[in-house]
Design an enzyme around this catalytic site. Sequence first.
Site, PDB file in Angstrom:
ATOM      1  CD  GLU A 195      -2.936   3.371  -5.353  1.00  0.00           C
ATOM      2  OE1 GLU A 195      -4.007   2.732  -5.370  1.00  0.00           O
ATOM      3  OE2 GLU A 195      -1.846   2.867  -5.070  1.00  0.00           O
ATOM      4  CG  HIS A 244      -3.295  -0.522  -7.234  1.00  0.00           C
ATOM      5  ND1 HIS A 244      -3.575   0.131  -6.067  1.00  0.00           N
ATOM      6  CD2 HIS A 244      -3.381  -1.856  -6.929  1.00  0.00           C
ATOM      7  CE1 HIS A 244      -3.811  -0.741  -5.104  1.00  0.00           C
ATOM      8  NE2 HIS A 244      -3.698  -1.957  -5.606  1.00  0.00           N
ATOM      9  NE  ARG A 262      -4.264  -1.427   0.082  1.00  0.00           N
ATOM     10  CZ  ARG A 262      -4.400  -2.401  -0.824  1.00  0.00           C
ATOM     11  NH1 ARG A 262      -3.477  -2.603  -1.727  1.00  0.00           N
ATOM     12  NH2 ARG A 262      -5.475  -3.160  -0.825  1.00  0.00           N
TER      13      ARG A 262
HETATM   14  P1  NAD Z   1      -0.997 -11.644   4.481  1.00  0.00           P
HETATM   15  O1  NAD Z   1      -1.973 -11.241   5.521  1.00  0.00           O
HETATM   16  O2  NAD Z   1      -0.983 -13.054   3.998  1.00  0.00           O
HETATM   17  O3  NAD Z   1       0.495 -11.316   4.967  1.00  0.00           O
HETATM   18  C1  NAD Z   1       0.846 -10.108   5.599  1.00  0.00           C
HETATM   19  C2  NAD Z   1       2.139 -10.334   6.363  1.00  0.00           C
HETATM   20  O4  NAD Z   1       2.534  -9.080   6.947  1.00  0.00           O
HETATM   21  C3  NAD Z   1       2.012 -11.337   7.511  1.00  0.00           C
HETATM   22  O5  NAD Z   1       3.148 -12.169   7.520  1.00  0.00           O
HETATM   23  C4  NAD Z   1       2.018 -10.451   8.751  1.00  0.00           C
HETATM   24  O6  NAD Z   1       2.582 -11.087   9.880  1.00  0.00           O
HETATM   25  C5  NAD Z   1       2.928  -9.342   8.277  1.00  0.00           C
HETATM   26  N1  NAD Z   1       2.770  -8.141   9.094  1.00  0.00           N
HETATM   27  C6  NAD Z   1       1.696  -7.727   9.811  1.00  0.00           C
HETATM   28  N2  NAD Z   1       1.989  -6.602  10.477  1.00  0.00           N
HETATM   29  C7  NAD Z   1       3.264  -6.311  10.192  1.00  0.00           C
HETATM   30  C8  NAD Z   1       4.158  -5.303  10.610  1.00  0.00           C
HETATM   31  N3  NAD Z   1       3.755  -4.369  11.483  1.00  0.00           N
HETATM   32  N4  NAD Z   1       5.413  -5.309  10.133  1.00  0.00           N
HETATM   33  C9  NAD Z   1       5.824  -6.267   9.251  1.00  0.00           C
HETATM   34  N5  NAD Z   1       5.030  -7.258   8.829  1.00  0.00           N
HETATM   35  C10 NAD Z   1       3.764  -7.284   9.296  1.00  0.00           C
HETATM   36  O7  NAD Z   1      -1.251 -10.639   3.268  1.00  0.00           O
HETATM   37  P2  NAD Z   1      -0.807 -10.819   1.733  1.00  0.00           P
HETATM   38  O8  NAD Z   1      -1.864 -11.557   0.980  1.00  0.00           O
HETATM   39  O9  NAD Z   1       0.592 -11.319   1.682  1.00  0.00           O
HETATM   40  O10 NAD Z   1      -0.870  -9.287   1.248  1.00  0.00           O
HETATM   41  C11 NAD Z   1       0.007  -8.305   1.787  1.00  0.00           C
HETATM   42  C12 NAD Z   1      -0.462  -6.917   1.379  1.00  0.00           C
HETATM   43  O11 NAD Z   1      -0.322  -6.776  -0.039  1.00  0.00           O
HETATM   44  C13 NAD Z   1      -1.961  -6.647   1.626  1.00  0.00           C
HETATM   45  O12 NAD Z   1      -2.209  -6.189   2.948  1.00  0.00           O
HETATM   46  C14 NAD Z   1      -2.314  -5.602   0.597  1.00  0.00           C
HETATM   47  O13 NAD Z   1      -2.188  -4.317   1.172  1.00  0.00           O
HETATM   48  C15 NAD Z   1      -1.240  -5.777  -0.488  1.00  0.00           C
HETATM   49  N6  NAD Z   1      -1.819  -6.201  -1.791  1.00  0.00           N
HETATM   50  C16 NAD Z   1      -1.600  -5.430  -2.892  1.00  0.00           C
HETATM   51  C17 NAD Z   1      -2.128  -5.804  -4.123  1.00  0.00           C
HETATM   52  C18 NAD Z   1      -1.899  -4.983  -5.373  1.00  0.00           C
HETATM   53  O14 NAD Z   1      -2.709  -5.069  -6.304  1.00  0.00           O
HETATM   54  N7  NAD Z   1      -0.817  -4.222  -5.478  1.00  0.00           N
HETATM   55  C19 NAD Z   1      -2.904  -6.980  -4.209  1.00  0.00           C
HETATM   56  C20 NAD Z   1      -3.085  -7.754  -3.057  1.00  0.00           C
HETATM   57  C21 NAD Z   1      -2.539  -7.359  -1.843  1.00  0.00           C
END
Ligand code: NAD
Length: 318
Positions: free
Chosen positions: A265, A284, A236
Amino acid sequence: MKIVITDGYAENPGDLSYDGLKKYGELTVYDRTAQNELLERIKDADIVITNKVELRKDVIDKLDNLKFVELMSTGYNVVDYDYLKTKGIPVSNIPAYSTEGVAQLVMAFILEFAIGVGEHTESVKKGEWASCPDFCYWKKPIFELSGKTLGIFGFGRIGRAVAKRADAFGMKVLFYTPRDHGNYPDYAKRVSLDDLLSNSDIITMHCPLVPETHEIVNSEFISKMKDGAYLINTSRGPVINENDVSDALKSGKLSGAAFDVLSSEPPKKDNPLVSSPNTFITPHIAWAAYETRKRLLDILTRNIEAFINGKPENVVNL
Ligand code: NAD
């Protein structure tokens, strides 16, 4: 049941159909909704489905019928989920649907840093090869990924998918995660944040946007990174401080950076990253493959059905 989709166009610009949701209630789909149009459009809704339209306390307080909020994304920061929790209203997200797509884009960015397919093609099209005295040339140092270290910040679904791909390219993989989820693959090593930053040639962000990760990539974070390292953010936009990253790109502290997400965005015209050197930005699109959006709609439909059946799934706030 009144169901309102506030901003349905990005998910379905015409190649998918929302008709499958009609069996759960009276469905209204808006392509886009400005924040000042939101209340009027959802005031009677039982179920609100939003992708990027913010649903905050001031509006929530005026929604007498609201029973369920469904995100069209994995990230759920656009909704005041904790406040909805106090009202007993579940918020569901779409986990995992875009894991493959995001991991694929991260590898495209890494390959662009290493070889520059896009950059070199642009140069050839400008006539630079045709006017070159040698049979080949390159615009920037080219490097092999094999043996380089990738640092993954946040080791959830996407972080793990990126690790697998990086391992296939012969990269060393380090990761940082504040909570111990266990079950780590043997090709990835969990390290402290300081070790992640000081040992990685490329850092890629895969955490959610929560108060602790807001602008976590700032001048202090960057100062601990290797000189000349690269940064990728597909999580994000507000996870990074854009001015600090731009300064690091201009000074050469960072050799390059790549982003699929920005602080707002679409970005403001003066977003400092848009004009920063060695910076690759996609609008995005990590989730935009047809297969990925189709998967999102299938999970969304199942989430609505589960809520209607009294057993909401993928709830992030209760
Ligand atoms: P997920 O929930 O499987 O994994 C998130 C990870 O971040 C977990 O390991 C968690 O422990 C860790 N985490 C939580 N708090 C944290 C902190 N304070 N510091 C460091 N790590 C921390 O989520 P995911 O499916 O891997 O997705 C991750 C992120 O990617 C989503 O939250 C979303 O914002 C983003 N995303 C972006 C797109 C895009 O189109 N660009 C698409 C999907 C997801």
